[in-house]
Design a protein around this motif. Structure first.
Motif, PDB file in Angstrom:
ATOM      1  N   ARG A   1      -6.955   2.096   0.921  1.00  0.00           N
ATOM      2  CA  ARG A   1      -6.814   2.208  -0.171  1.00  0.00           C
ATOM      3  C   ARG A   1      -8.560   1.836  -0.684  1.00  0.00           C
ATOM      4  O   ARG A   1      -9.234   1.758  -1.815  1.00  0.00           O
ATOM      5  CB  ARG A   1      -7.087  -0.180  -0.637  1.00  0.00           C
ATOM      6  CG  ARG A   1      -5.874  -0.377  -0.677  1.00  0.00           C
ATOM      7  CD  ARG A   1      -5.903  -1.880  -1.505  1.00  0.00           C
ATOM      8  NE  ARG A   1      -4.264  -2.230  -0.710  1.00  0.00           N
ATOM      9  CZ  ARG A   1      -4.703  -3.471  -1.283  1.00  0.00           C
ATOM     10  NH1 ARG A   1      -5.246  -4.709  -1.555  1.00  0.00           N
ATOM     11  NH2 ARG A   1      -3.371  -4.314  -1.012  1.00  0.00           N
TER      12      ARG A   1
ATOM     13  N   ASP B   1       1.296  -1.207   0.054  1.00  0.00           N
ATOM     14  CA  ASP B   1       0.024  -0.058   0.300  1.00  0.00           C
ATOM     15  C   ASP B   1       0.744   1.405  -0.464  1.00  0.00           C
ATOM     16  O   ASP B   1      -0.085   1.897   0.610  1.00  0.00           O
ATOM     17  CB  ASP B   1      -1.209  -0.054   1.309  1.00  0.00           C
ATOM     18  CG  ASP B   1      -2.039  -1.642   1.049  1.00  0.00           C
ATOM     19  OD1 ASP B   1      -2.211  -1.911   0.314  1.00  0.00           O
ATOM     20  OD2 ASP B   1      -2.169  -1.686   1.962  1.00  0.00           O
TER      21      ASP B   1
ATOM     22  N   THR C   1      -1.585   4.037  -2.051  1.00  0.00           N
ATOM     23  CA  THR C   1      -2.039   4.812  -1.686  1.00  0.00           C
ATOM     24  C   THR C   1      -1.499   5.302  -0.048  1.00  0.00           C
ATOM     25  O   THR C   1      -2.503   6.530   0.393  1.00  0.00           O
ATOM     26  CB  THR C   1      -2.837   3.744  -1.276  1.00  0.00           C
ATOM     27  OG1 THR C   1      -2.104   2.654  -0.361  1.00  0.00           O
ATOM     28  CG2 THR C   1      -3.690   2.767  -2.284  1.00  0.00           C
TER      29      THR C   1
END
Length: 580
Positions: free
Chosen positions: A501, A384, A387
């Motif tokens: 997300r 991630d 993000t």
């Protein structure tokens, strides 16, 4: 005079208003049904509302009455759920004391609590079904079960149970690693039935060795007790058995005590590998002093009815040893119903069900898994990284200052616990220190995505699966029950970290395991304990800490009193050697 005036007024009203006369006649003919109809309508409406409210209740089905399931039920307080518990055992077992039951230090009924006593709560209706779950149908939200009563009561019958939310806490089974002869010739140490069989077998071995027709060589074989597995359970059983032999059986069987031998096999280099090295060293030294033979680096490859075969890791040589009883305690394996369910949802080639940080089974919306049958699949930071950076980069410049991270630092540490572990190991004060360290050799004031990636590149190495212990299962059950208690509230006001997300926040804070003391009883009233903060305690004083902690953790006052009485009885009169 007043009464006459009243009746005169009524008579005049009927004469002036003829419709009143018709109404009176209709009321008399109907026998009061009009009045009763008008009265009962509100009651019917109220009853319909009540039924509708009951129908609205969401059904929660709990599989298993172990640590996870029992902890969930004890902490669930919201009466808006209809709860159904399915388990083949109608009792909860305090598993940390199972080794004590094998030798009579504690009686079996002292460490079990009937399930119906646990679920008998005010304001929460829980139905219990004594059955075994044989299949989970996630597509149709059903679980298929099989009754476990004796055949003379009707045999095994199958039925299904619908659910809105499913909580899986059926634990795991003993792992034999498909070793030939284990299931046929070894005693497991997993359930209350297992320890009762072990207790009877120990007495049988001494009684048979005392027969006059038995040769000395056969006595050596019969009284050679083998323990496979150097984990906490195997070590504690070996210590309990040694105390039983030295303190009680040696006095009752004086002619055969010299033939007794206890052997512990461990495939790794040391016993108690999950403990601090200082505890491991102390345990091995104590066992050596007590005469318990510890054979490390020995992997069991076969077990017959009278001999156990091991492969020595150093030489590869196969050795055999005659035995009288083998206790197998080498870890846990997946139950067949869980294996079948994992195939359904695409989680093949795994040891346990994969869940997210909120204990929800991956790929399933309303199914949760706790305890030994599941493992948390912690998301990696590097998955991630883009993000996370974009969430902090609100101005979409591609470069961030330390101040830009302030709004998401707490969410990063909460969503990815490996970050906090990494900071502690590197002795960094906070996340800002980590970022500062990553740009120590760079003169840039702002941080770009490349620098951010470098700073967090080693964080995921700190990820570890939680141990399969009672502590973990109990904490997971309490956590999930708390989530259910506040489900409606947190739907409106989410309290969890940012959704990196997606948008908004997660409903709940993710589950976080808090490690407390871990004990390893070593016999002779001595116990080793690993305390929070890498502190260790070993010796007689730790044994008293063990007594107090385990007594406080028992599930009811009934079991607390029974266990304490058993401890007093054992110290006063010794252990019972009856074969019952």
């Amino acid at each position: 005079m007043r009464g006459y005036t009243f009746y005169q007024k009524v008579s005049n009203s009927f004469q002036d208003h003829q419709w009143l006369s018709k109404l009176a006649i209709l009321f008399a003919v109907s026998g009061g049904s009009l009045a009763s109809s008008s009265v009962t309508r509100p009651l019917q409406s109220t009853y319909a509302d009540t039924v509708h409210e009951i129908d609205k209740k969401k059904k929660v089905v709990v599989l298993g009455s172990g640590w996870a399931g029992t902890s969930f039920l004890k902490n669930l307080k919201d009466p808006s759920y209809e709860v159904e518990l399915v388990s083949p055992r109608n009792y909860f077992t305090f598993t940390p004391l199972l080794p004590s039951v094998t030798c009579g230090t504690v009686e079996a009924r002292s460490i079990v609590e009937p399930v119906r006593n646990i679920v008998k709560k005010k304001g929460l209706r829980v139905q219990y079904r004594e059955a075994e779950c044989i299949k989970i149908d996630a597509a149709n939200k059903k679980v298929y079960c099989r009754s476990r009563q004796d055949s003379n009561l009707g045999g095994e019958e199958e039925f299904s149970v619908d659910y809105d939310h499913l909580v899986i806490g059926i634990g795991a089974q003993a792992n034999t690693f498909n070793t030939p002869g284990v299931e046929e010739n070894c005693h497991l140490l997993k359930e209350i039935e297992d320890v009762l069989r072990i207790r009877r077998t120990v007495i049988d071995c001494f009684e048979r060795a005392s027969l006059p027709i038995i040769s000395d060589e056969e006595r050596k074989r019969i009284l050679n007790f083998v323990v496979v597995g150097g984990g906490p359970t195997g070590v504690e059983f070996a210590a309990e058995l040694h105390d039983f032999v030295i303190e009680d059986l040696a006095k009752l069987y004086p002619t055969v005590k010299k033939y007794v031998k206890i052997t512990l096999f461990e495939a790794a280099d040391h016993i108690l590998n999950m403990f601090d090295k200082r505890i491991t060293a102390f345990a091995e030294e104590k066992f050596q002093r007590d005469g318990i033979q510890v054979k490390t680096g020995s992997m069991v490859v076969k077990v017959t009815d009278k001999e156990i075969y091991t492969r020595e890791r150093g030489t590869g040589e196969i050795q055999s040893m005659p035995y009288g009883m083998v206790v197998w305690s080498t870890g846990i394996g997946t139950r067949p119903v869980i294996k079948d369910f994992m195939k359904q949802i695409g989680q093949t080639n795994r040891r346990a069900l994969a869940t997210d940080e909120w204990l929800r089974v991956e790929g399933c919306r309303d199914i949760y898994a706790l305890g030994d049958c599941a493992t948390i699949n912690q998301r990696r930071v590097m998955e991630d990284i883009m993000t996370i950076f974009s969430k902090a980069d609100k101005r979409q410049t591609g470069k961030l200052s330390l101040n830009d991270f302030k709004d998401v630092i707490n969410d990063i540490c909460e969503r990815y616990p490996q970050v906090e572990i990494y900071l502690k190991r590197k002795q960094l004060k906070d996340f800002a220190d980590l970022l500062k360290k990553s740009r120590a050799n760079d003169q840039k004031e702002n941080i770009d995505i490349e620098m951010f990636t470098v700073a967090l590149s080693e964080v995921d190495a700190q990820m570890k699966n939680l141990p399969a212990t009672a502590q973990v299962a109990a904490q997971q059950g309490a956590y999930l029950a708390n989530c259910f208690n506040r489900m409606e509230e947190c739907e409106k006001n989410p309290e969890g970290p940012l959704r990196f997300r997606g948008s908004g926040r997660h409903r709940f804070h993710p589950f976080r395991y808090k490690h407390f003391t871990q004990f390893a009883p070593l016999g002779g009233e001595q116990t080793a304990a690993q305390l929070p903060g890498d502190w260790i305690s070993v010796g007689h004083s730790t044994q008293w800490l063990w007594y107090s902690v385990y007594a406080s953790k028992l599930v009811s006052w009934r079991t607390r009193v029974l266990v304490i009485v058993d401890w007093i009885r054992q110290s006063t009169f010794g252990r019972d050697s009856s074969r019952i």
